[in-house]
Design a protein around this motif. Structure first.
Motif, PDB file in Angstrom:
ATOM      1  N   LEU A  90       0.813  -1.225   0.000  1.00 46.25           N
ATOM      2  CA  LEU A  90       0.000   0.000   0.000  1.00 46.25           C
ATOM      3  C   LEU A  90       0.840   1.266   0.000  1.00 46.25           C
ATOM      4  O   LEU A  90       0.287   2.371   0.002  1.00 46.25           O
ATOM      5  N   HIS A  91       2.142   1.108   0.033  1.00 42.32           N
ATOM      6  CA  HIS A  91       3.020   2.285   0.024  1.00 42.32           C
ATOM      7  C   HIS A  91       4.189   1.984  -0.889  1.00 42.32           C
ATOM      8  O   HIS A  91       5.229   1.477  -0.466  1.00 42.32           O
ATOM      9  N   LEU A  92       3.975   2.276  -2.169  1.00 43.83           N
ATOM     10  CA  LEU A  92       4.955   1.947  -3.197  1.00 43.83           C
ATOM     11  C   LEU A  92       4.860   3.033  -4.249  1.00 43.83           C
ATOM     12  O   LEU A  92       3.787   3.225  -4.831  1.00 43.83           O
ATOM     13  N   HIS A  93       5.949   3.745  -4.463  1.00 37.94           N
ATOM     14  CA  HIS A  93       6.001   4.755  -5.514  1.00 37.94           C
ATOM     15  C   HIS A  93       6.526   4.078  -6.762  1.00 37.94           C
ATOM     16  O   HIS A  93       7.667   3.597  -6.756  1.00 37.94           O
ATOM     17  N   ILE A  94       5.730   4.047  -7.818  1.00 42.56           N
ATOM     18  CA  ILE A  94       6.163   3.302  -8.997  1.00 42.56           C
ATOM     19  C   ILE A  94       7.476   3.862  -9.546  1.00 42.56           C
ATOM     20  O   ILE A  94       8.340   3.102  -9.997  1.00 42.56           O
ATOM     21  N   ALA A 147      -2.286  10.136   2.731  1.00 41.38           N
ATOM     22  CA  ALA A 147      -1.251  11.182   2.704  1.00 41.38           C
ATOM     23  C   ALA A 147      -0.024  10.721   3.470  1.00 41.38           C
ATOM     24  O   ALA A 147      -0.140  10.073   4.516  1.00 41.38           O
ATOM     25  N   HIS A 148       1.159  11.057   2.928  1.00 41.34           N
ATOM     26  CA  HIS A 148       2.386  10.910   3.702  1.00 41.34           C
ATOM     27  C   HIS A 148       2.328  11.923   4.848  1.00 41.34           C
ATOM     28  O   HIS A 148       2.020  13.104   4.621  1.00 41.34           O
ATOM     29  N   ALA A 149       2.625  11.476   6.038  1.00 40.51           N
ATOM     30  CA  ALA A 149       2.669  12.399   7.174  1.00 40.51           C
ATOM     31  C   ALA A 149       3.429  11.739   8.313  1.00 40.51           C
ATOM     32  O   ALA A 149       3.335  10.525   8.521  1.00 40.51           O
ATOM     33  N   ASP A 204       0.613   7.467   5.427  1.00 44.17           N
ATOM     34  CA  ASP A 204       1.819   6.846   4.881  1.00 44.17           C
ATOM     35  C   ASP A 204       3.015   7.239   5.751  1.00 44.17           C
ATOM     36  O   ASP A 204       3.242   8.426   5.994  1.00 44.17           O
ATOM     37  N   HIS A 205       3.718   6.223   6.231  1.00 39.89           N
ATOM     38  CA  HIS A 205       4.770   6.338   7.258  1.00 39.89           C
ATOM     39  C   HIS A 205       4.103   6.532   8.630  1.00 39.89           C
ATOM     40  O   HIS A 205       3.789   5.565   9.299  1.00 39.89           O
ATOM     41  N   GLY A 206       3.960   7.765   9.074  1.00 37.01           N
ATOM     42  CA  GLY A 206       3.308   8.011  10.371  1.00 37.01           C
ATOM     43  C   GLY A 206       4.146   7.657  11.579  1.00 37.01           C
ATOM     44  O   GLY A 206       3.648   7.699  12.708  1.00 37.01           O
ATOM     45  N   SER A 230       7.316  -1.219   0.852  1.00 32.31           N
ATOM     46  CA  SER A 230       8.705  -1.024   0.422  1.00 32.31           C
ATOM     47  C   SER A 230       9.047   0.396  -0.034  1.00 32.31           C
ATOM     48  O   SER A 230      10.213   0.693  -0.252  1.00 32.31           O
ATOM     49  N   ASP A 231       8.053   1.286  -0.236  1.00 29.04           N
ATOM     50  CA  ASP A 231       8.280   2.707  -0.527  1.00 29.04           C
ATOM     51  C   ASP A 231       8.938   2.902  -1.900  1.00 29.04           C
ATOM     52  O   ASP A 231       8.239   3.097  -2.887  1.00 29.04           O
ATOM     53  N   ASP A 232      10.259   2.873  -1.960  1.00 22.41           N
ATOM     54  CA  ASP A 232      11.005   3.045  -3.214  1.00 22.41           C
ATOM     55  C   ASP A 232      12.067   1.945  -3.277  1.00 22.41           C
ATOM     56  O   ASP A 232      13.261   2.205  -3.070  1.00 22.41           O
TER      57      ASP A 232
HETATM   58 ZN    ZN Z   1       6.575   7.132   0.306  1.00 22.87          ZN
END
Ligand code: ZN
Ligand code: HPA
Length: 336
Positions: A15-19, A195-197, A219-221, A276-278
């Motif tokens: 749910l947190h993956l920047h293509i 939202a990333h926060a 996202d993160h938190g 995995s984010d990036d």
């Molecule tokens: Zn991110």
């Protein structure tokens, strides 16, 4: 079954993956050549050597530079297709994937180019590996609120292929409130909000994302821990946190994985998930993130099952779709 096989067998959602963050150096070089784009690196090893980050901004500078090799519809297709193949191999059954349109429109590459590439790859990957995926449009928070609104208007013809909006890029000094109008427009069109926060920013940005933007996930938190009342609220309201352990160490949010607050928040009833984010920049895809944090924080199999269940519960799938995947998790847990 060893731990890696056990985690792989658990149905999971990412749910947190920047293509754009899945662009491996090898593909970066391939696309640079294909498109005649100059890279400031001579070899793949030089690129990997440049992936030493001191904070979020030092990463973003390289990440936006890398994205410049993405030019044609086929480039966006290839990027998405290769990620989905990789994710499916890790046991990811559902992916809700961020993309950064402003990174591309600023370079003169329009919505038809990347949207057609992304959606064609998503449809092919579903047919090929049975993986389900949808797109979340992220607004770049270092740019003005008006730029986000303009981006939303450009996205409207593609809104049926976008399930939500998000907020990313440099956090500190860019609180969520400036994006309230863009989120309102997307919400009126029926899209979800995340939202990333609280990655580098304070708990107040998490509260702003929830109360001003209507964010359904954070996202993160990780920095919610600075505000015990907020932690209680997140737990009571079952607001998911999409955490990214390897990213947090690479960007120096935590010095060591052993210092990560994921297990503490899990024990306090917060709906935390692993992502995995990036991955091309941070050294691992979703399975590597599960394995690394399990090792560092001594997570047991019950914890791993809870994390997989959380990831499914936190998706924007329908209740019957979630129930089906949760039942599969229970079957793996019972057999493992
Ligand atoms: Zn991110
Ligand atoms: N934080 C903010 N912006 C980003 C990130 C991140 O982790 N990854 C890609 N853009």
């Amino acid at each position: 079954m060893d731990t890696a096989s056990f985690i792989r067998a658990l149905p999971k959602a990412e749910l947190h993956l920047h293509i754009e963050g899945t662009l491996e150096p090898e593909m970066m070089f391939e696309l640079a050549e294909r498109n005649g784009v100059d890279l400031p690196f001579a070899t793949v090893d030089d690129v990997r050597a440049a992936y030493e980050f001191s904070d979020l901004q030092s990463f973003l500078d390289i990440y936006y530079q890398g994205a410049a090799v993405l030019v044609t519809e086929q480039d966006f297709y290839d990027l998405m297709f290769v990620y989905l193949e990789r994710a499916a191999a890790d046991g990811v059954r559902r992916a809700e994937i961020f993309f950064d349109p402003q990174t591309h429109t600023e370079r003169g590459i329009g919505f038809p180019v990347f949207m057609d590439g992304f959606t064609r790859a998503i449809d092919d990957a579903r047919d090929r590996w049975g993986i389900s995926a949808d797109l979340i449009l992220c607004f770049l928070r270092h740019l003005p609120g008006e730029a986000a609104i303009e981006t939303w208007h450009q996205a409207v013809p593609y809104a049926d292929r976008i399930i939500g909006v998000g907020l990313d890029s440099g956090e500190v000094g860019n609180p969520p409130e400036r994006f309230a109008e863009a989120y309102r427009l997307a919400g009126d069109a029926g899209l979800h909000a995340v939202a990333h926060a609280g990655e580098e920013g304070p708990p107040a940005y998490i509260i702003g994302a929830l109360d001003t933007l209507g964010a359904e996930r954070i996202d993160h938190g990780v920095r919610c821990s600075d505000d015990p009342e907020l932690v209680e609220r997140l737990a009571a309201d079952r607001i998911p946190l999409t955490m990214c352990p390897l990213s947090n160490v690479k960007l120096r949010v935590f010095d060591r994985l052993e210092d990560h607050n994921l297990k503490d928040l899990l024990d306090r009833g917060v709906l935390v998930t692993i992502n995995s984010d990036d991955p091309a920049y941070f050294g691992g895809y979703v399975l590597s993130n599960y394995l690394a944090i399990a090792e560092a924080l001594d997570l047991n199999r019950d914890d791993l099952v809870t994390l997989a269940r959380n990831s499914i519960e936190a998706t924007f799938l329908t209740a019957p779709e979630k129930a089906g995947l949760l039942a599969e998790i229970d079957a793996v847990a019972a057999g493992g």
